[in-house]
Design an enzyme around this catalytic site. Structure first.
Site, PDB file in Angstrom:
ATOM      1  N   ASN A  76      66.315  17.675  48.601  1.00  0.00           N
ATOM      2  CA  ASN A  76      65.330  17.424  49.657  1.00  0.00           C
ATOM      3  C   ASN A  76      65.815  16.345  50.635  1.00  0.00           C
ATOM      4  O   ASN A  76      65.035  15.816  51.418  1.00  0.00           O
ATOM      5  CB  ASN A  76      63.970  17.028  49.057  1.00  0.00           C
ATOM      6  CG  ASN A  76      64.039  15.753  48.223  1.00  0.00           C
ATOM      7  OD1 ASN A  76      65.072  15.092  48.168  1.00  0.00           O
ATOM      8  ND2 ASN A  76      62.946  15.406  47.570  1.00  0.00           N
ATOM      9  N   HIS A 133      67.108  13.369  49.784  1.00  0.00           N
ATOM     10  CA  HIS A 133      66.967  11.968  49.381  1.00  0.00           C
ATOM     11  C   HIS A 133      68.332  11.327  49.125  1.00  0.00           C
ATOM     12  O   HIS A 133      69.299  11.997  48.789  1.00  0.00           O
ATOM     13  CB  HIS A 133      66.015  11.799  48.187  1.00  0.00           C
ATOM     14  CG  HIS A 133      66.494  12.225  46.848  1.00  0.00           C
ATOM     15  ND1 HIS A 133      65.836  13.160  46.080  1.00  0.00           N
ATOM     16  CD2 HIS A 133      67.544  11.831  46.090  1.00  0.00           C
ATOM     17  CE1 HIS A 133      66.463  13.310  44.923  1.00  0.00           C
ATOM     18  NE2 HIS A 133      67.511  12.526  44.902  1.00  0.00           N
TER      19      HIS A 133
HETATM   20  C1  GLP Z   1      69.294  11.876  41.822  1.00  0.00           C
HETATM   21  C2  GLP Z   1      69.808  10.453  42.126  1.00  0.00           C
HETATM   22  C3  GLP Z   1      70.615  10.407  43.387  1.00  0.00           C
HETATM   23  C4  GLP Z   1      71.546  11.580  43.403  1.00  0.00           C
HETATM   24  C5  GLP Z   1      70.769  12.860  43.544  1.00  0.00           C
HETATM   25  C6  GLP Z   1      71.613  14.098  43.385  1.00  0.00           C
HETATM   26  O1  GLP Z   1      67.928  11.986  41.807  1.00  0.00           O
HETATM   27  N1  GLP Z   1      68.804   9.460  42.176  1.00  0.00           N
HETATM   28  O2  GLP Z   1      71.297   9.168  43.490  1.00  0.00           O
HETATM   29  O3  GLP Z   1      72.422  11.486  44.505  1.00  0.00           O
HETATM   30  O4  GLP Z   1      69.645  12.895  42.717  1.00  0.00           O
HETATM   31  O5  GLP Z   1      71.959  14.301  42.055  1.00  0.00           O
HETATM   32  P1  GLP Z   1      73.158  15.199  41.603  1.00  0.00           P
HETATM   33  O6  GLP Z   1      74.406  14.469  42.013  1.00  0.00           O
HETATM   34  O7  GLP Z   1      73.063  15.323  40.115  1.00  0.00           O
HETATM   35  O8  GLP Z   1      73.025  16.501  42.315  1.00  0.00           O
END
Ligand code: GLP
Length: 233
Positions: free
Chosen positions: A128, A130
């Site tokens: 999304n 973030h």
């Molecule tokens: C999580 C973390 C983030 C991360 C994101 C993506 O919620 N808080 O710091 O970048 O989601 O995660 P992933 O790398 O496992 O796709």
């Protein structure tokens, strides 16, 4: 934003590693670190290298509220497992998910970041948009704060827990204002499920609805994407 396209996450890990190596050679002392599945190949390259972080400081982006450092889904546990146990840093800071007074804690964490300006920050990106745990709608002015996780983030992260109910509902996250103060930022994104967020981050309007879009305002951002994550660009 500079965009580096790579074939896959392995190659992305190498590209990320090269940026850490260059930053260290140029005198970087403080590294902002992220968790999640995205940066693991970069950390693996760092671990396999002869780079020396024994005089460096690290500051992590986020941590779940309510998880102890030894919980296997805490970000403390993740960092020890993937990096710190094999590549020691002089000092490492992570938000304390068990801090008894979260309001006081977030102010203290902000002071830590102020005291140790981040030379290089690595970020992943949520589906999304973030960054850290700054969910859509978070003010660009925010410093370290407590976050109510969105359903989509809880759902996305539930793959790491035995069930969805076990995913904490809150987290502590470095704020966007603090992230933007980093001298250099790497964003890594791999896989088709990141393609829409990557497109909005790079090409979309700068809006609090897509937290990563704020990175367009920073003058030293390198985005490392594989073919799938870059497929909508
Ligand atoms: C999580 C973390 C983030 C991360 C994101 C993506 O919620 N808080 O710091 O970048 O989601 O995660 P992933 O790398 O496992 O796709």
């Amino acid at each position: 934003m500079k965009i580096i396209k790579v074939t896959d996450q392995q190659a992305g890990g190498k590209a990320g590693f090269e940026i850490f190596k260059e930053a260290l050679a140029n005198g970087a002392t403080t590294f902002g670190l992220a968790t999640g599945s995205t940066p693991v190949t970069t950390y693996a390259e760092i671990v396999a290298s002869d780079l020396d972080f024994s005089k460096s400081t690290s500051i992590n982006l986020d941590e779940y509220v309510g998880l102890a450092a030894d919980h296997d889904q805490s970000y403390h546990y993740f960092m020890n497992k993937h990096l710190f146990s094999k590549k020691p840093f002089a000092q490492t800071f992570l938000p304390d998910g068990l801090a008894p007074d979260l309001d006081t804690f977030v102010k203290q964490y902000h002071e830590i970041i102020e005291k140790h300006p981040i030379d290089l920050q690595i970020l992943g990106i949520g589906q999304n948009g973030h960054i850290g745990f700054n969910e859509p709608g978070t003010s660009f002015e925010a410093n370290t704060h407590v976050v109510d996780l969105t359903d989509s983030t809880i759902e996305a992260n539930s793959r790491f827990f035995a069930s969805r109910d076990e995913v904490p509902a809150q987290a502590i996250s470095m704020g966007i204002a603090e992230i933007l103060k980093s001298k250099q930022i790497i964003v890594e994104a791999f896989g088709k499920n990141k393609a829409a967020a990557v497109k909005k981050m790079i090409e979309g309007p700068i809006t609090e609805d897509v937290p990563a879009s704020v990175l367009q305002k920073h003058d030293n951002v390198i985005v490392i994407v594989d073919e799938d994550a870059a497929s909508l660009l």
